[in-house]
Design a protein around this motif. Structure first.
Motif, PDB file in Angstrom:
ATOM      1  N   PRO A 179      -6.605  -3.153   5.104  1.00 30.85           N
ATOM      2  CA  PRO A 179      -6.222  -3.708   3.795  1.00 30.85           C
ATOM      3  C   PRO A 179      -5.110  -2.880   3.169  1.00 30.85           C
ATOM      4  O   PRO A 179      -4.987  -1.681   3.426  1.00 30.85           O
ATOM      5  CB  PRO A 179      -7.517  -3.617   2.986  1.00 30.85           C
ATOM      6  CG  PRO A 179      -8.330  -2.571   3.663  1.00 30.85           C
ATOM      7  CD  PRO A 179      -7.984  -2.651   5.119  1.00 30.85           C
ATOM      8  N   GLU A 180      -4.294  -3.519   2.367  1.00 32.16           N
ATOM      9  CA  GLU A 180      -3.200  -2.808   1.713  1.00 32.16           C
ATOM     10  C   GLU A 180      -3.702  -1.794   0.699  1.00 32.16           C
ATOM     11  O   GLU A 180      -3.049  -0.780   0.438  1.00 32.16           O
ATOM     12  CB  GLU A 180      -2.254  -3.807   1.039  1.00 32.16           C
ATOM     13  CG  GLU A 180      -1.484  -4.679   2.029  1.00 32.16           C
ATOM     14  CD  GLU A 180      -0.473  -5.566   1.342  1.00 32.16           C
ATOM     15  OE1 GLU A 180      -0.325  -5.448   0.098  1.00 32.16           O
ATOM     16  OE2 GLU A 180       0.166  -6.365   2.036  1.00 32.16           O
ATOM     17  N   SER A 181      -4.851  -2.069   0.132  1.00 31.98           N
ATOM     18  CA  SER A 181      -5.435  -1.140  -0.840  1.00 31.98           C
ATOM     19  C   SER A 181      -6.947  -1.283  -0.799  1.00 31.98           C
ATOM     20  O   SER A 181      -7.481  -2.257  -0.266  1.00 31.98           O
ATOM     21  CB  SER A 181      -4.911  -1.412  -2.253  1.00 31.98           C
ATOM     22  OG  SER A 181      -5.288  -2.706  -2.679  1.00 31.98           O
TER      23      SER A 181
END
Length: 231
Positions: free
Chosen positions: A102-104
């Protein structure tokens, strides 16, 4: 990792056994579903398996499990297997699953620390039941930092994550403790699984699944300990 923790263990053993004996919120369940079986096996193999065994277990998990659940088991494995094994397993998972990270994630936002403390206290209290306050006292006697890290990092930031329910997390922790031959922690989490809602049959199934996966002597010791807890 979190439960190196118990001083005065013989007294605690007897009391926790009494408290757990009739707690069976899962009722009629006789076995574990396929996803949970794969997760439990994966947790044990991450803790003590070879790299080929980890790859094989991840392939199996990718075929039958929700990927979000697999990733939660990978994340929590650093608490029980250490960062090297957790990182190696995560690397293999990215390759096998084809899923990008996930990006964050909320786990990287340390502004969440107050909430992690609150949620960690709640999760730890569920696992330890009436022995929670004694546990906190005993660990603080080891070191105040260990007590804080157990709650905020262990039970709050990691085991309190919403991506996987506590009862499945506890069954996976049982597998990790058996694989690592950590009987003191295993004792705590056998009770913890019951307190979190796992039935006797589900804990039985967890141990049975580890046949041929972990060291036979470690599994024999775990079954003896579980028999004592059930009594």
């Amino acid at each position: 990792m979190m439960d190196l923790l118990q001083q005065n263990e013989p007294m605690l053993d007897a009391e926790m056994t009494d408290a757990s004996r009739d707690h069976d919120t899962m009722g009629s369940s006789d076995a574990l579903d396929g996803e949970t079986l794969a997760l439990v096996r994966l947790a044990g193999i991450i803790s003590a398996g070879t790299e080929p065994q980890v790859r094989e277990s991840l392939v199996r998990a990718a075929a039958v499990c929700r990927p979000e659940w697999v990733e939660e088991v990978l994340l929590q494995s650093y608490l029980f297997a250490g960062f090297p094994r957790a990182l190696n397993a995560a690397r293999e998972w990215r390759r096998i699953s084809g899923r990008a990270a996930p990006e964050s994630d909320e786990g990287e936002n340390f502004d969440n620390a107050p909430r992690w403390r609150t949620e960690g206290e709640a999760a730890c209290a569920t696992v330890y039941g009436p022995f929670y306050e004694r546990l906190r006292h005993n660990i603080r006697q080891l070191h105040p930092a260990l007590d804080a890290w157990m709650i905020v990092d262990g039970y709050g930031k990691v085991l309190g994550r919403p991506g996987l329910d506590l009862f499945r997390r506890e069954l996976c922790i049982i597998a990790a403790c058996v694989a690592a031959a950590q009987d003191r922690q295993l004792h705590s989490h056998l009770h913890g699984a019951r307190h979190a809602g796992a039935s006797v049959a589900q804990v039985d199934a967890t141990l049975d699944l580890l046949e041929g996966v972990v060291d036979p002597d470690a599994l024999r010791s775990a079954r003896m300990l579980w028999a004592r807890v059930k009594r």
